[in-house]
Design an enzyme around this catalytic site. Structure first.
Site, PDB file in Angstrom:
ATOM      1  CG  HIS A 100      -1.849   1.126   1.356  1.00 52.81           C
ATOM      2  ND1 HIS A 100      -3.215   1.010   1.228  1.00 52.81           N
ATOM      3  CD2 HIS A 100      -1.631   2.441   1.611  1.00 52.81           C
ATOM      4  CE1 HIS A 100      -3.791   2.195   1.401  1.00 52.81           C
ATOM      5  NE2 HIS A 100      -2.843   3.084   1.630  1.00 52.81           N
ATOM      6  CD  GLU A 101       1.443   3.447   3.633  1.00 53.26           C
ATOM      7  OE1 GLU A 101       1.624   4.543   3.054  1.00 53.26           O
ATOM      8  OE2 GLU A 101       0.408   3.173   4.280  1.00 53.26           O
TER       9      GLU A 101
END
Lengths: 130, 174
Positions: free
Chosen positions: B53-54
């Site tokens: 996600h990051e």
């Protein structure tokens, strides 16, 4: 839902131009060859036809996946490999260009960079614990 | 990331910290660093999802002029992409959250989680966040860079990686 997924990642600042590209990526002697190995078309078609992909596609898009184009591309790839068919070459190019167009039809929300952020490789600021 | 000019160095671009609330991680664009909330990440699967996600945020920061701090649409776009491409909205994860739905439910989850992520970092109303997500959703949900597809599992990831390795041949022959 057309088979617009499985698009080859677009490099930064790359412009798609029919027939362009370095000669080192063409077949020996500078000739054309299928954009993907025929085995890749077979693998995409098999993945597309799998029960797992059907369920995932329905979960994401709310409709069944369309796998026919992968099958046609596989047939064209094999036709070109066996007979160097001009029609097979044309069909493959058009199919892949359609995939690229489908992926690019949505406008961009932001402006692409010409180079990475200046601070990406710089050390952290002194007041940031690392 | 390396191909885009942003090779990732674990010591420079990742930081494990204790975080407030139940936040799992974040991307600090001011210093180009991913923060992993060591007190809130439950297991390896969760860690893998948070890192993915990051990294989507980091990839967007690397390839585009994303105005993280003053343009809610830019933030919304990256959050839509991160929720879509990280596995956040897999059927299993949604069932664990007691969110039951199937047909096209993935998109509902992506919208909802993008809004939650925006509200976690911006002091704006839910309506403003929702409007921003709605405006950018079609474009950003269908932007699957750098994968070329939604990487549902390792099989899809392997296909995506093979396409990446084949990119020069691909663009030279279409």
């Amino acid at each position: 839902m057309t088979s617009q997924s499985s698009l080859v990642p677009l490099p930064i600042n790359h412009e798609v131009a029919g027939g362009s590209g370095s000669s080192s990526d063409m077949a020996d002697g500078g000739g054309w060859r299928p954009p993907r190995p025929c085995e890749a078309y077979r693998a995409e078609w098999e993945l597309c036809c799998s029960a797992g992909h059907f369920l995932r596609h329905y979960y994401v898009h709310g409709e069944r996946p369309a796998c026919g184009q992968w099958r046609r591309d596989l047939a064209s790839c094999r036709e070109w490999e066996e007979r160097r068919s001009a029609e097979a070459q044309r069909s493959l190019c058009e199919s892949e260009r359609a995939r690229v167009r489908a992926a690019q039809k949505h406008g961009l929300v932001w402006t692409p960079r010409q180079s990475p952020p200046a601070d990406w490789h710089l050390p952290l600021p002194q007041d940031k614990d690392s | 990331m390396k191909y885009s000019g942003c090779a990732v160095n674990k010591e420079r671009h990742f930081s494990c910290e204790d975080c407030n609330g139940n936040v799992s991680g974040g991307f600090d664009a001011s210093v180009s660093q991913i923060v992993l909330c060591q007190n809130n990440i439950r297991n390896q699967a969760h860690m893998s999802r948070v890192v993915t996600h990051e990294l989507v945020h980091a990839f967007d920061h690397c390839r585009a002029h994303v105005d993280w701090f003053t343009n809610v649409r830019h933030l919304a776009c990256s959050e839509v992409r991160a929720a879509n491409l990280s596995g956040d909205c897999s059927l299993v994860n949604e069932i664990f959250r007691l969110h039951f739905g199937f047909k096209q439910h993935h998109q509902t989850c992506v919208r909802d989680r993008a809004i939650l992520s925006i509200l976690a970092v911006r002091n704006i109303s839910k309506e403003v966040a929702q409007k921003a997500v709605d405006e950018v959703f079609e474009s950003c949900f269908n932007d699957h860079e750098p994968f070329g597809r939604i990487p549902h599992n390792k099989t899809y990831a392997r296909h995506a990686h093979r396409d990446f390795q084949n990119r020069d041949r691909y663009y030279a022959n279409i």
